[in-house]
Design a protein around this motif. Structure first.
Motif, PDB file in Angstrom:
ATOM      1  N   ALA A 265      45.719   3.341  23.459  1.00 22.14           N
ATOM      2  CA  ALA A 265      43.748   4.144  23.155  1.00 22.14           C
ATOM      3  C   ALA A 265      43.431   3.158  21.946  1.00 22.14           C
ATOM      4  O   ALA A 265      43.868   2.036  21.534  1.00 22.14           O
ATOM      5  CB  ALA A 265      44.570   5.514  22.697  1.00 22.14           C
ATOM      6  N   VAL A 266      42.027   3.454  22.311  1.00 19.67           N
ATOM      7  CA  VAL A 266      40.846   2.775  21.000  1.00 19.67           C
ATOM      8  C   VAL A 266      40.634   4.265  20.006  1.00 19.67           C
ATOM      9  O   VAL A 266      40.337   5.043  20.987  1.00 19.67           O
ATOM     10  CB  VAL A 266      39.927   2.581  21.865  1.00 19.67           C
ATOM     11  N   VAL A 267      39.793   4.116  19.152  1.00 18.62           N
ATOM     12  CA  VAL A 267      40.620   5.388  18.124  1.00 18.62           C
ATOM     13  C   VAL A 267      39.170   4.895  17.481  1.00 18.62           C
ATOM     14  O   VAL A 267      38.551   3.900  16.923  1.00 18.62           O
ATOM     15  CB  VAL A 267      40.996   5.198  16.781  1.00 18.62           C
ATOM     16  N   TYR A 268      38.128   5.732  17.437  1.00 17.34           N
ATOM     17  CA  TYR A 268      36.897   5.781  16.807  1.00 17.34           C
ATOM     18  C   TYR A 268      36.463   6.505  15.485  1.00 17.34           C
ATOM     19  O   TYR A 268      36.738   8.014  16.088  1.00 17.34           O
ATOM     20  CB  TYR A 268      35.577   6.179  17.849  1.00 17.34           C
ATOM     21  N   GLN A 269      36.348   6.059  14.598  1.00 18.41           N
ATOM     22  CA  GLN A 269      36.227   6.356  13.497  1.00 18.41           C
ATOM     23  C   GLN A 269      34.207   7.522  13.259  1.00 18.41           C
ATOM     24  O   GLN A 269      33.621   6.448  13.452  1.00 18.41           O
ATOM     25  CB  GLN A 269      36.912   6.018  11.844  1.00 18.41           C
ATOM     26  N   VAL A 270      34.685   8.698  12.725  1.00 23.28           N
ATOM     27  CA  VAL A 270      33.595   8.778  12.570  1.00 23.28           C
ATOM     28  C   VAL A 270      33.543  10.363  11.168  1.00 23.28           C
ATOM     29  O   VAL A 270      34.395  10.608  10.967  1.00 23.28           O
ATOM     30  CB  VAL A 270      33.226  10.688  13.782  1.00 23.28           C
ATOM     31  N   TYR A 271      32.844   8.998  10.361  1.00 23.31           N
ATOM     32  CA  TYR A 271      33.027   9.330   9.118  1.00 23.31           C
ATOM     33  C   TYR A 271      31.401  10.643   9.101  1.00 23.31           C
ATOM     34  O   TYR A 271      30.810  10.193   8.538  1.00 23.31           O
ATOM     35  CB  TYR A 271      32.362   8.689   8.139  1.00 23.31           C
ATOM     36  N   TRP A 272      31.690  11.846   9.461  1.00 21.22           N
ATOM     37  CA  TRP A 272      30.879  12.972   9.483  1.00 21.22           C
ATOM     38  C   TRP A 272      29.590  13.210   9.055  1.00 21.22           C
ATOM     39  O   TRP A 272      28.642  13.012   9.792  1.00 21.22           O
ATOM     40  CB  TRP A 272      31.350  14.164  10.465  1.00 21.22           C
ATOM     41  N   ARG A 273      29.646  12.452   7.275  1.00 21.82           N
ATOM     42  CA  ARG A 273      28.563  13.200   6.689  1.00 21.82           C
ATOM     43  C   ARG A 273      27.032  12.049   6.707  1.00 21.82           C
ATOM     44  O   ARG A 273      26.144  11.898   6.019  1.00 21.82           O
ATOM     45  CB  ARG A 273      28.366  12.776   4.969  1.00 21.82           C
ATOM     46  N   SER A 274      27.334  10.804   7.526  1.00 22.12           N
ATOM     47  CA  SER A 274      26.314   9.273   7.318  1.00 22.12           C
ATOM     48  C   SER A 274      26.735   9.414   9.449  1.00 22.12           C
ATOM     49  O   SER A 274      25.667   8.622   9.505  1.00 22.12           O
ATOM     50  CB  SER A 274      27.224   8.122   6.743  1.00 22.12           C
ATOM     51  N   PHE A 275      27.027  10.576   9.599  1.00 22.70           N
ATOM     52  CA  PHE A 275      27.190  10.060  11.691  1.00 22.70           C
ATOM     53  C   PHE A 275      25.765  10.886  12.187  1.00 22.70           C
ATOM     54  O   PHE A 275      24.558   9.771  12.331  1.00 22.70           O
ATOM     55  CB  PHE A 275      28.536  10.565  12.308  1.00 22.70           C
ATOM     56  N   ASN A 276      25.934  11.810  11.828  1.00 18.98           N
ATOM     57  CA  ASN A 276      23.892  12.165  12.766  1.00 18.98           C
ATOM     58  C   ASN A 276      23.946  13.550  12.692  1.00 18.98           C
ATOM     59  O   ASN A 276      24.765  14.215  11.971  1.00 18.98           O
ATOM     60  CB  ASN A 276      24.006  12.645  14.139  1.00 18.98           C
ATOM     61  N   ASP A 277      22.729  13.931  11.747  1.00 15.78           N
ATOM     62  CA  ASP A 277      22.021  15.321  10.827  1.00 15.78           C
ATOM     63  C   ASP A 277      21.348  15.855  11.699  1.00 15.78           C
ATOM     64  O   ASP A 277      21.159  15.555  13.263  1.00 15.78           O
ATOM     65  CB  ASP A 277      21.667  14.770   9.589  1.00 15.78           C
ATOM     66  N   SER A 278      22.272  17.095  11.858  1.00 15.47           N
ATOM     67  CA  SER A 278      21.717  18.215  12.800  1.00 15.47           C
ATOM     68  C   SER A 278      20.372  18.953  12.825  1.00 15.47           C
ATOM     69  O   SER A 278      19.691  19.335  13.300  1.00 15.47           O
ATOM     70  CB  SER A 278      23.125  18.683  13.584  1.00 15.47           C
ATOM     71  N   ASN A 279      20.432  19.173  11.523  1.00 15.89           N
ATOM     72  CA  ASN A 279      19.238  20.296  10.712  1.00 15.89           C
ATOM     73  C   ASN A 279      18.391  20.136   9.331  1.00 15.89           C
ATOM     74  O   ASN A 279      18.037  20.786   9.329  1.00 15.89           O
ATOM     75  CB  ASN A 279      20.600  21.117   9.879  1.00 15.89           C
ATOM     76  N   GLY A 280      18.750  19.001   9.248  1.00 17.03           N
ATOM     77  CA  GLY A 280      17.326  18.150   8.307  1.00 17.03           C
ATOM     78  C   GLY A 280      18.144  18.290   7.060  1.00 17.03           C
ATOM     79  O   GLY A 280      17.154  17.933   6.713  1.00 17.03           O
ATOM     80  N   ASP A 281      18.965  18.484   6.943  1.00 15.35           N
ATOM     81  CA  ASP A 281      19.431  18.572   5.615  1.00 15.35           C
ATOM     82  C   ASP A 281      18.820  17.032   4.695  1.00 15.35           C
ATOM     83  O   ASP A 281      20.242  17.018   3.757  1.00 15.35           O
ATOM     84  CB  ASP A 281      20.140  19.722   5.037  1.00 15.35           C
ATOM     85  N   GLY A 282      19.531  15.914   5.845  1.00 13.89           N
ATOM     86  CA  GLY A 282      19.338  14.885   4.917  1.00 13.89           C
ATOM     87  C   GLY A 282      21.068  14.414   5.479  1.00 13.89           C
ATOM     88  O   GLY A 282      21.577  13.491   4.984  1.00 13.89           O
ATOM     89  N   MET A 283      22.458  15.436   5.284  1.00 12.92           N
ATOM     90  CA  MET A 283      23.430  14.788   5.180  1.00 12.92           C
ATOM     91  C   MET A 283      24.155  15.212   6.790  1.00 12.92           C
ATOM     92  O   MET A 283      23.662  15.934   7.447  1.00 12.92           O
ATOM     93  CB  MET A 283      24.150  16.426   4.406  1.00 12.92           C
ATOM     94  N   GLY A 284      25.212  14.415   7.601  1.00 13.27           N
ATOM     95  CA  GLY A 284      25.489  14.361   8.834  1.00 13.27           C
ATOM     96  C   GLY A 284      26.517  15.846   8.508  1.00 13.27           C
ATOM     97  O   GLY A 284      26.791  16.346   8.049  1.00 13.27           O
ATOM     98  N   ASP A 285      26.644  16.272  10.272  1.00 17.98           N
ATOM     99  CA  ASP A 285      27.379  17.636  10.307  1.00 17.98           C
ATOM    100  C   ASP A 285      27.766  17.398  11.425  1.00 17.98           C
ATOM    101  O   ASP A 285      27.585  16.886  12.251  1.00 17.98           O
ATOM    102  CB  ASP A 285      27.006  18.579  10.081  1.00 17.98           C
ATOM    103  N   LEU A 286      29.550  18.122  11.341  1.00 14.49           N
ATOM    104  CA  LEU A 286      30.081  18.922  13.045  1.00 14.49           C
ATOM    105  C   LEU A 286      28.865  18.317  13.927  1.00 14.49           C
ATOM    106  O   LEU A 286      29.349  18.180  14.944  1.00 14.49           O
ATOM    107  CB  LEU A 286      30.599  20.154  13.012  1.00 14.49           C
ATOM    108  N   ARG A 287      27.934  19.231  13.924  1.00 12.13           N
ATOM    109  CA  ARG A 287      27.263  19.794  14.594  1.00 12.13           C
ATOM    110  C   ARG A 287      26.194  18.343  15.614  1.00 12.13           C
ATOM    111  O   ARG A 287      25.757  18.312  17.204  1.00 12.13           O
ATOM    112  CB  ARG A 287      26.008  20.496  14.589  1.00 12.13           C
ATOM    113  N   GLY A 288      25.944  17.876  14.375  1.00 11.63           N
ATOM    114  CA  GLY A 288      25.731  16.491  14.207  1.00 11.63           C
ATOM    115  C   GLY A 288      26.494  15.516  15.949  1.00 11.63           C
ATOM    116  O   GLY A 288      26.200  14.274  16.280  1.00 11.63           O
ATOM    117  N   VAL A 289      27.751  15.305  14.839  1.00 12.33           N
ATOM    118  CA  VAL A 289      29.082  15.108  15.919  1.00 12.33           C
ATOM    119  C   VAL A 289      28.911  15.067  17.237  1.00 12.33           C
ATOM    120  O   VAL A 289      28.635  14.669  18.323  1.00 12.33           O
ATOM    121  CB  VAL A 289      30.057  15.092  15.506  1.00 12.33           C
ATOM    122  N   ILE A 290      28.529  16.497  17.937  1.00  9.97           N
ATOM    123  CA  ILE A 290      28.401  17.254  19.100  1.00  9.97           C
ATOM    124  C   ILE A 290      27.638  16.199  19.993  1.00  9.97           C
ATOM    125  O   ILE A 290      27.778  15.607  21.508  1.00  9.97           O
ATOM    126  CB  ILE A 290      28.134  18.300  19.348  1.00  9.97           C
TER     127      ILE A 290
END
Length: 536
Positions: A9-34
């Motif tokens: 396997a190859v593992v991809y690390q997701v630091y979710w708070r800096s990955f993608n913000d789905s709701n515009g509050d400035g913080m990445g979130d799980l919906r952003g990961v999806i």
């Protein structure tokens, strides 16, 4: 060595708070990961490692957990977790969670009960020590503070914390603690996760005594203590045995011989580990030392066990900035990628590494949000050091170097958020971003996709015997991998000047290179070549 899916396997690390913000509050979130799962899947990786998203006051970016069964509001909801797991599985991606069980938040209900008095049912679930207020029980340090002891007025005792004072250490000697943790692990497995990245897991066993140490700044007394393996073997039997899970332990303070005790397939503890002889102990690239480290770990582990390959993550400066060259950013990013994916072990890709993101150096100490940076900075200022000296000496290794938002495109806030990002975006996002990389067939991103595809197609990349052909050379890293009659030779110029070599193989098949012209015996700065040779 037994062939299994997780070794390949190859593992991809997701630091979710800096990955993608789905709701515009400035913080990445799980919906952003999806929203970005198709992108992650397009890389060809197999496993997503998600940093902690449990309920937390967020003193240490989620590594201070107040409820193992809840989700931090900043991250989303339990429904988001379930959707993320389902959507990942639908794309053939497995999901592992951070398991943080050396310590909890001081707001966890276990600790709130434990601190109430010395006779309650959880009074010994944490590590308490008598003493006089203002005089810690010993001269030890913690990772994040001058002392690992904090006075509690309620109990009139000190409690122990390997990290921040808000992160009290659990007492693993108490069977009730262990059983509560095992129950929590089973609950998450039943919910559908595919394994755990175990945070500082070899710190769970403490020294038999809390006597003073000769050098308190050598923190090795905090981990790898006798008895830790009994805990891990019990965890395996109680939780992991018979399940097709992936487990990787973060194991500081170990060398190869101790490392084998954690990952030997015969011992039934963990499947693989992170060691820190490079990421913690090397300030920048010291190639002869790096090669010796690789050889020592290979010789000790294989074929009984397997390690991990990484140079950066959420705790360590981005690899191009620290171990490569920002001047030769594309070339060195590709070289480091080729090196880590062809060395023995499981490669980890930290979000943004695949586009060659670089670290950041904030010019103002107040911009750093990391609790470890802030505490150490304040300690040194209080000791009388000039602020400029302190800042410049801490910038390169500051954990926030690698925590700036993912760079998706050249729009406002790099496409990470429509709001104000929780941390400053690296200004170079205008040119270094996913959108630009997708349009460039010679990009770091294209190179990583090719690397990962090679791993899927060629078992030599995973199971091949490893031979270093130039272990003393200060600039060249040349090694071979051999498996079932196939031999690969990797030739790397880990240097910012041209180097002549006799290891180039112009008559052999060149499978991959980071330069368009790679036929001569002169290697360009940070040139990397992968040959398939006829010897077998």
């Amino acid at each position: 060595m037994n062939r299994t899916w997780w070794k390949e396997a190859v593992v991809y690390q997701v630091y979710w708070r800096s990955f993608n913000d789905s709701n515009g509050d400035g913080m990445g979130d799980l919906r952003g990961v999806i929203e970005k799962l198709d992108y992650i899947a397009s890389l060809g990786v197999d496993v997503i490692w998600l940093n902690p998203c449990y309920t937390s006051p967020d003193v240490d970016n989620g590594y201070d957990i107040a409820d193992y069964y809840g989700i931090m509001e900043k991250a989303g909801t339990m429904e988001d977790v379930d959707d993320l797991i389902r959507a990942s599985h639908a794309r053939g991606l497995k999901v592992i969670f951070d398991l943080v069980v050396n310590h909890t938040s001081n707001q966890h209900h276990w600790f709130e009960e434990s601190r109430r008095d010395q006779t309650n049912g959880k009074s010994d679930w944490y590590i308490w020590h008598d003493g006089e207020k203002g005089t810690p029980p010993n001269n030890w340090r913690s990772y994040f503070a001058p002392s690992p002891w904090t006075w509690d007025e309620g109990r009139q005792q000190y409690y122990f914390h390997s990290f921040a004072s808000e992160q009290p250490d659990l007492n693993w000697e108490q069977p009730g603690v262990r059983q509560a943790i095992y129950a929590m692990m089973r609950w998450w497995i039943d919910r559908g996760i595919d394994g755990f990245r175990m945070d500082v897991i070899n710190l769970i066993k403490k020294r038999a005594t809390f006597d003073d140490v000769e050098d308190p700044f050598d923190l090795s007394y905090l981990g790898n203590q006798p008895g830790v393996h009994e805990f891990l073997q019990e965890m395996h039997q109680e939780v992991l045995a018979g399940k097709k899970l992936f487990t990787v332990g973060e194991i500081p303070f170990v060398g190869p011989e101790d490392g084998l005790l954690y990952v030997s397939e015969e011992r039934q503890e963990l499947q693989t580990l992170f060691h820190f002889e490079v990421a913690d102990d090397m300030e920048d690239m010291d190639l002869p030392r790096f090669k010796q480290i690789q050889k020592r770990w290979y010789d000790a582990l294989y074929p009984k066990g397997i390690a991990s390959q990484f140079l950066n993550n959420h705790d360590h400066t981005r690899q191009v900035t620290r171990f490569g060259s920002e001047h030769y950013r594309v070339e060195s990013a590709k070289l480091l990628g080729l090196m880590l994916h062809t060395l023995p072990g499981i490669p980890y890709v930290y979000q943004g590494e695949e586009i060659g993101m670089t670290g950041i150096r904030f010019s103002d100490a107040s911009l750093y949000q990391d609790v470890a940076f802030r505490n150490r900075y304040e300690e040194r200022i209080a000791a009388g050091e000039p602020s400029g000296t302190v800042l410049s000496s801490m910038q390169l290794r500051a954990r926030d170097n690698s925590r700036t938002p993912m760079q998706w495109d050249d729009s406002q806030a790099s496409g990470f958020t429509t709001g104000t990002p929780w941390m400053t975006v690296n200004p170079n996002y205008k040119t270094i971003n996913v959108q630009a990389a997708e349009q460039d067939p010679q990009s770091v991103l294209a190179f990583y996709r090719e690397l990962i595809q090679l791993r899927k197609e060629h078992p030599v990349m995973v199971y091949g015997v490893y031979r270093d052909l130039a272990i003393q050379d200060p600039y060249l890293y040349v090694y071979e991998r051999e498996f079932e009659g196939v031999t690969w030779r990797i030739v790397l110029n880990v240097h910012d000047e041209q180097v002549e070599t006799t290891f180039a193989l112009p008559n052999e098949q060149l499978l991959l290179s980071n330069y368009e012209e790679s036929a001569s015996e002169i290697l360009q700065p940070y040139e990397a070549r992968l040959y398939q040779t006829s010897r077998g």
